[in-house]
Scaffold this active site. Structure first.
Site, mmCIF file in Angstrom:
data_model
loop_
_atom_site.group_PDB
_atom_site.id
_atom_site.type_symbol
_atom_site.label_atom_id
_atom_site.label_comp_id
_atom_site.label_asym_id
_atom_site.label_seq_id
_atom_site.Cartn_x
_atom_site.Cartn_y
_atom_site.Cartn_z
ATOM 1 N N HIS A 46 36.662 91.826 -13.343
ATOM 2 C CA HIS A 46 36.425 90.593 -12.590
ATOM 3 C C HIS A 46 37.674 90.007 -11.950
ATOM 4 O O HIS A 46 37.586 89.053 -11.183
ATOM 5 C CB HIS A 46 35.719 89.545 -13.466
ATOM 6 C CG HIS A 46 36.543 88.916 -14.528
ATOM 7 N ND1 HIS A 46 37.055 87.647 -14.394
ATOM 8 C CD2 HIS A 46 36.945 89.350 -15.741
ATOM 9 C CE1 HIS A 46 37.720 87.333 -15.500
ATOM 10 N NE2 HIS A 46 37.675 88.349 -16.329
ATOM 11 N N ASN A 88 49.972 86.167 -15.382
ATOM 12 C CA ASN A 88 48.819 85.563 -14.716
ATOM 13 C C ASN A 88 49.099 84.153 -14.201
ATOM 14 O O ASN A 88 48.449 83.691 -13.270
ATOM 15 C CB ASN A 88 47.609 85.545 -15.657
ATOM 16 C CG ASN A 88 47.950 85.115 -17.064
ATOM 17 O OD1 ASN A 88 48.788 85.721 -17.716
ATOM 18 N ND2 ASN A 88 47.318 84.057 -17.536
ATOM 19 N N CYS A 119 44.393 71.250 -23.782
ATOM 20 C CA CYS A 119 44.261 70.006 -24.542
ATOM 21 C C CYS A 119 44.764 70.219 -25.956
ATOM 22 O O CYS A 119 44.464 71.229 -26.578
ATOM 23 C CB CYS A 119 42.807 69.568 -24.601
ATOM 24 S SG CYS A 119 42.252 68.869 -23.051
ATOM 25 N N THR A 176 26.264 102.271 -25.993
ATOM 26 C CA THR A 176 25.735 102.773 -24.725
ATOM 27 C C THR A 176 26.472 102.127 -23.561
ATOM 28 O O THR A 176 26.668 100.913 -23.530
ATOM 29 C CB THR A 176 24.219 102.504 -24.631
ATOM 30 O OG1 THR A 176 23.594 103.164 -25.728
ATOM 31 C CG2 THR A 176 23.644 103.028 -23.319
ATOM 32 N N GLY A 194 39.410 93.061 -20.170
ATOM 33 C CA GLY A 194 40.836 93.055 -20.473
ATOM 34 C C GLY A 194 41.123 92.751 -21.936
ATOM 35 O O GLY A 194 42.006 93.376 -22.546
ATOM 36 N N THR A 195 40.395 91.805 -22.496
ATOM 37 C CA THR A 195 40.659 91.395 -23.876
ATOM 38 C C THR A 195 40.405 92.553 -24.846
ATOM 39 O O THR A 195 41.221 92.823 -25.737
ATOM 40 C CB THR A 195 39.785 90.179 -24.240
ATOM 41 O OG1 THR A 195 40.053 89.133 -23.298
ATOM 42 C CG2 THR A 195 40.085 89.685 -25.646
ATOM 43 N N SER A 219 40.874 94.843 -15.902
ATOM 44 C CA SER A 219 39.608 94.121 -16.027
ATOM 45 C C SER A 219 38.904 94.052 -14.678
ATOM 46 O O SER A 219 39.541 93.829 -13.645
ATOM 47 C CB SER A 219 39.896 92.708 -16.554
ATOM 48 O OG SER A 219 38.725 91.914 -16.473
ATOM 49 N N GLN A 235 46.438 91.598 -14.123
ATOM 50 C CA GLN A 235 46.757 90.900 -12.872
ATOM 51 C C GLN A 235 47.434 91.803 -11.851
ATOM 52 O O GLN A 235 47.501 91.456 -10.671
ATOM 53 C CB GLN A 235 47.661 89.689 -13.142
ATOM 54 C CG GLN A 235 46.986 88.559 -13.885
ATOM 55 C CD GLN A 235 45.858 87.897 -13.098
ATOM 56 O OE1 GLN A 235 45.734 88.052 -11.876
ATOM 57 N NE2 GLN A 235 45.002 87.167 -13.798
HETATM 58 C C1 LIG Z 1 42.054 87.653 -17.354
HETATM 59 C C2 LIG Z 1 43.132 88.316 -18.130
HETATM 60 C C3 LIG Z 1 42.856 88.984 -19.330
HETATM 61 C C4 LIG Z 1 41.489 88.978 -19.953
HETATM 62 O O1 LIG Z 1 40.591 89.833 -19.294
HETATM 63 P P1 LIG Z 1 39.027 89.660 -19.590
HETATM 64 O O2 LIG Z 1 38.386 90.775 -18.830
HETATM 65 O O3 LIG Z 1 38.639 88.318 -19.069
HETATM 66 O O4 LIG Z 1 38.840 89.806 -21.053
HETATM 67 C C5 LIG Z 1 43.900 89.601 -19.984
HETATM 68 N N1 LIG Z 1 45.143 89.591 -19.492
HETATM 69 C C6 LIG Z 1 45.447 88.974 -18.332
HETATM 70 C C7 LIG Z 1 46.851 89.010 -17.825
HETATM 71 C C8 LIG Z 1 44.453 88.298 -17.620
HETATM 72 O O5 LIG Z 1 44.776 87.676 -16.484
#
Ligand SMILES: *Cc1c(COP(=O)(O)O)cnc(C)c1O
Length: 400
Positions: free
Chosen positions: A202, A152, A326, A238, A72-73, A200, A180
């Protein structure tokens, strides 16, 4: 007792079917998809199948609109930098105040660079975008609007199709971080106006370190990573073939489980929320309760630290999350909660419960069983709580 995982918005386990689909691509099918021989061809076909599985989940017009990334990032970063580079004569970026750090941290960095102007649109007390403020800054200078499909932390859903149509009227591109939302909400991108979309693996029972960027056909694009011209030159390096194959399978399964998410998981979430609200006084559900993801509940507990709640629940084998971070002066409420301007003592007690298709009623019942004692234990030693109990405090009005 089996641990209870209620933090699906942070990450999800890989579905066993996803893992089974991936495994042969570490060993037997190890070829490089760019290779012209048979070892490459079988793998290239698997990557193409995965692209089709994503196209189908998103309702995209073509599988060529899908670019595989590291997550996602990277997808968010690629979309934003691409739009700023390709939209000639336009140098402004519009984001919401409650974006994920993948968007917000980049936007803040870009704002410091010469030549880029960033507008951060506020949200109201329920986490809804200030549409008037959005309309006001949208204009001839806007290169890109990047607003998330669903938040999120609170699950609040944004009217992205409407926002995209407004962006187009101003001649701007529209990107959405849908990390999300994908797999929790049905999508049909081909009949909408969204130009780019991030997802993303995961967050939808696929592997970590893989994601995708949807780029609508005809939308100008500049790659973030150049090199050997994989992904038709749009993302070199790759291909992470096992993860791509896994993401494809995860997308197929997400489509299959969408109904379960919208019904059974939603009921579990509602059961959790009703149970917590009935057992504990002085707490409120944050975000847009009428328009949010079916799996997410964010509840702010007056007079306690969210972080302390997370630790005590963890001690008892229940995993949840607080968006707090924190800082030098102690704990800061998350930027999402702060953007909604909750009263101080509630804002610091915000906790996110996020479910998935792996959860059962027993998980929620266990939380409801142990939670009231934990809140009581924390409030007994909380100076904020004692303060909040004094009569005629302004924050009392929130619960009227
Ligand atoms: C988890 C998340 C990301 C980041 O995705 P990654 O695959 O962990 O880099 C970006 N945006 C939202 C809204 C997320 O919940």
């Amino acid at each position: 007792m089996r641990p209870v995982y209620l933090d699906a918005n942070a990450t999800t386990p890989v579905d066993p079917d996803v893992l089974a689909t991936m495994l042969p691509f570490f060993t037997e099918h190890f070829g490089n998809p760019s290779s012209p021989h048979g070892f490459g061809a079988v793998v290239a076909a698997a990557v193409k199948r995965a692209r089709g599985q994503l196209q189908s989940l998103l309702g995209a017009e073509s599988d060529q609109e899908i670019i595989f990334t590291s997550g996602g990032t990277e997808s968010d970063t690629t979309a934003i930098l691409s739009a700023l580079a390709t939209q000639e004569g336009r140098n402004e970026l519009i984001v919401s105040a409650v974006e994920h750090p993948a968007v917000l941290a980049l936007a803040q960095d870009l704002a410091k660079r010469a030549g880029v102007v960033v507008h951060v649109i506020p949200v109201d007390g329920r986490g809804r975008l200030d549409i008037d403020a959005y309309e006001k800054v949208l204009g001839r200078q806007t290169a890109l609007v990047s607003i998330m499909w669903a938040n999120n932390e609170t699950g609040t859903i944004f009217p992205v199709e409407r926002l995209a149509a407004m962006a187009h009227e101003a001649g701007a591109l529209f990107h959405t971080d849908a990390v999300q939302a994908v797999g929790k909400i049905a999508m049909d991108l081909q009949s909408g106006a969204i130009d780019m979309l991030s997802l993303s693996g995961h967050k939808l029972h696929g592997p970590k370190g893989i994601g995708a960027l949807y780029v609508r056909r005809g939308v100008p694009f500049q790659p973030l990573i150049r090199g050997g011209r994989q992904e038709r030159g749009r993302r070199s390096g790759t291909e992470n073939v096992p993860a791509i194959v896994g993401l494809g399978k995860a997308a197929e399964l997400a489509a299959f489980h969408l109904y379960d998410e919208q019904t059974r998981v939603r009921e579990l979430r509602d059961h959790l929320e009703a149970g917590v609200l009935a057992a504990i006084d002085k707490c409120i559900v944050t975000g847009d309760v009428d328009n949010r993801l079916p799996n997410t509940s964010n509840i702010a507990f007056d007079g306690v630290e969210g972080e302390a709640i997370v630790h005590l629940l963890s001690r008892d084998g229940v995993a949840v999350s607080s968006g707090s971070a924190c800082s030098s002066g102690g704990m800061d409420a998350s930027h999402v909660i702060r953007a909604m301007r909750l009263p101080f003592t509630a804002a610091h007690g915000a906790v996110r419960f996020s479910l998935s298709r792996d959860n059962e009623k027993a998980d929620v019942d266990r939380l409801i069983e142990i939670f009231p004692d934990i809140i009581e234990e924390l409030r007994a030693v909380s100076p904020f709580w004692r303060k909040a109990r004094q009569p005629a405090k302004p924050q009392e009005r929130l619960y009227a």
